[in-house]
Scaffold this active site. Structure first.
Site, mmCIF file in Angstrom:
data_model
loop_
_atom_site.group_PDB
_atom_site.id
_atom_site.type_symbol
_atom_site.label_atom_id
_atom_site.label_comp_id
_atom_site.label_asym_id
_atom_site.label_seq_id
_atom_site.Cartn_x
_atom_site.Cartn_y
_atom_site.Cartn_z
ATOM 1 N N GLY A 1 1.046 -1.595 0.114
ATOM 2 C CA GLY A 1 0.123 0.082 0.011
ATOM 3 C C GLY A 1 0.766 1.282 -0.088
ATOM 4 O O GLY A 1 0.318 2.953 0.234
ATOM 5 N N ASP A 2 1.964 1.051 -0.252
ATOM 6 C CA ASP A 2 3.104 2.203 -0.430
ATOM 7 C C ASP A 2 3.630 2.852 -1.920
ATOM 8 O O ASP A 2 4.419 3.265 -1.480
ATOM 9 C CB ASP A 2 4.296 1.342 0.896
ATOM 10 N N MET A 3 3.000 2.270 -2.520
ATOM 11 C CA MET A 3 3.860 2.881 -4.225
ATOM 12 C C MET A 3 3.074 3.943 -3.975
ATOM 13 O O MET A 3 1.865 4.690 -5.079
ATOM 14 C CB MET A 3 3.410 1.601 -5.170
#
Length: 413
Positions: A298-300
């Site tokens: 969830g951190d792209m």
């Protein structure tokens, strides 16, 4: 930087792209920062390319951006560290860099920035007379992002080991340190990178190392966390210290770091890749995006996708994939960093969302759906028997596996 000058009394920074002088940032009274292109660089039409965000629709360079109060233009702000790493670097340069001052920090770290950009003190007059001082060499690398990570070099000769370069030394590797908030994050990313390589993606060389292999780390960068360190070879450094230009998509779009989660959507990245490189590059981005969805990353955000400019610096390519890890084990309710077809929730990413993404990116729907399906199949064929799974603790691995099974059903359905 010479002993006579500190970051706080530098008024002008000359911006170089390797040996090419491209422009100057001037600090004006009132702490405004103004960037202007060098006339000789402007006369080339902007080659080698600094950033697509500076290019006009006709292919030339835009007008110089307006001065900004108390901040740097977005392209340069995105070269600086964030959060804990920034705090540590400001403490390391205490007395030479004022907390929160972007220009000061760029002046201190400008000789070793990501990619091929350098920001070196220019000929502008000092804001105040500076007395000659003799100080110990300082670490002056910059790495974007919030995780505690260091640019390091391998010592040669007896003993070997890893250390932070001080003074004029350059790092060849990035060392990403463990976190108390996210157990086994190094092992998690190590396994995800191994999976990406196994399914045919370009990834940096990597290894897991122990803390006792490091020596001479300044106390400001020390962390008390236990666990292994992920060591990555820098793909923006070539043989003999060659600097290879890279820029993340916050820089491509001219978006400041604070808006990296909201300044654009995934279809904007795909569309830019299709135009700047080719539709095939955009489809490779789709495969990487599908991998992130399957693995629960969830951190792209905008800063975790980059262009790289090898060779003469005029032709961009999609940079190797990086910052691959599963965030779901630590944040069970996590969702995508950016919007995909108008949605961020993982479980909502059905074929309808990918079709909406394809239409907004101006890519053929069948090609996008095929890239997603092939990535699902490739992950299923490699993940369950991947040797690097063995380094991930059972509790973390169980949560990743559960998400992979869930998303395989969503994406195949």
């Amino acid at each position: 930087m010479s002993a006579e000058r500190t970051a706080t009394n530098v008024q002008a920074l000359d911006i170089f792209l390797n040996e090419h002088r491209v422009g100057t940032i001037i600090r004006t009274p009132g702490d405004f920062n103004a960037f202007s292109f060098d006339p000789a660089y402007r006369a080339t039409g902007g080659y080698p390319i600094l950033s697509l965000s500076f290019r006009a629709a006709n292919g030339g360079l835009r007008k110089d951006p307006r001065p900004i109060a108390g901040a740097l233009p977005a392209f340069f702000a995105n070269l600086l560290p964030e959060d804990k790493l920034r705090d540590a670097m400001e403490k390391h340069h205490a007395g030479r860099v004022r907390p929160g001052n972007d220009f000061d920090l760029l002046a201190a770290l400008g000789a070793d920035l990501p990619g091929a950009v350098r920001a070196l003190p220019g000929d502008g007059p000092a804001l105040a007379p500076a007395k000659p001082t003799q100080t110990a060499p300082k670490a002056r690398f910059s790495l974007a992002g919030v995780q505690m990570k260091l640019s390091v070099m391998k010592n040669t000769g007896k003993g070997g080991g890893l250390t932070v370069p001080l003074g004029d030394g350059d790092g060849e590797y990035i060392a990403k340190f463990p976190s108390t908030a996210f157990p086994a994050v190094s092992e998690n990313e190590f396994a995800n990178l191994a999976l990406a390589e196994a399914i045919g993606m370009e990834v940096p060389e990597r290894e897991l190392v122990t803390r006792d292999q490091f020596d001479g780390i300044p106390e400001e960068f020390e962390t008390m966390t236990e666990g292994r360190v992920l060591l990555l070879r820098r793909f923006d450094r070539g043989p003999g210290g060659q600097r290879i230009h890279i820029k993340d998509f916050a820089q491509v779009f001219g978006i400041p770091p604070a808006r990296k989660y909201e300044g654009a959507a995934y279809h904007d990245i795909a569309s830019a890749l299709s135009i700047a490189i080719s539709p095939l590059a955009a489809l490779e981005f789709v495969r990487r995006l599908a991998l992130s969805v399957i693995m629960g990353n969830g951190d792209m955000h905008l800063k975790n996708w980059s262009l790289i400019y090898p060779g003469d610096g005029n032709t961009p390519a999609l940079a190797p994939v990086y910052d691959l890890l599963s965030t779901i084990p630590y944040l069970p309710a996590d969702d995508l960093a950016l919007s995909l077809g108008g949605e961020r929730a993982f479980k909502a990413l059905t074929s309808a969302r990918w079709k909406a993404f394809a239409n907004r990116a101006k890519l053929p729907e069948p090609a996008v759906l095929k890239a997603v399906a092939e990535t699902v199949q490739a992950v299923d064929a490699h993940w369950w028997d991947l040797p690097e799974r063995a380094v991930v603790p059972g509790a973390v691995l169980e949560r990743i596996d559960a998400h992979v099974r869930t998303m395989t059903a969503v994406l195949v359905g």
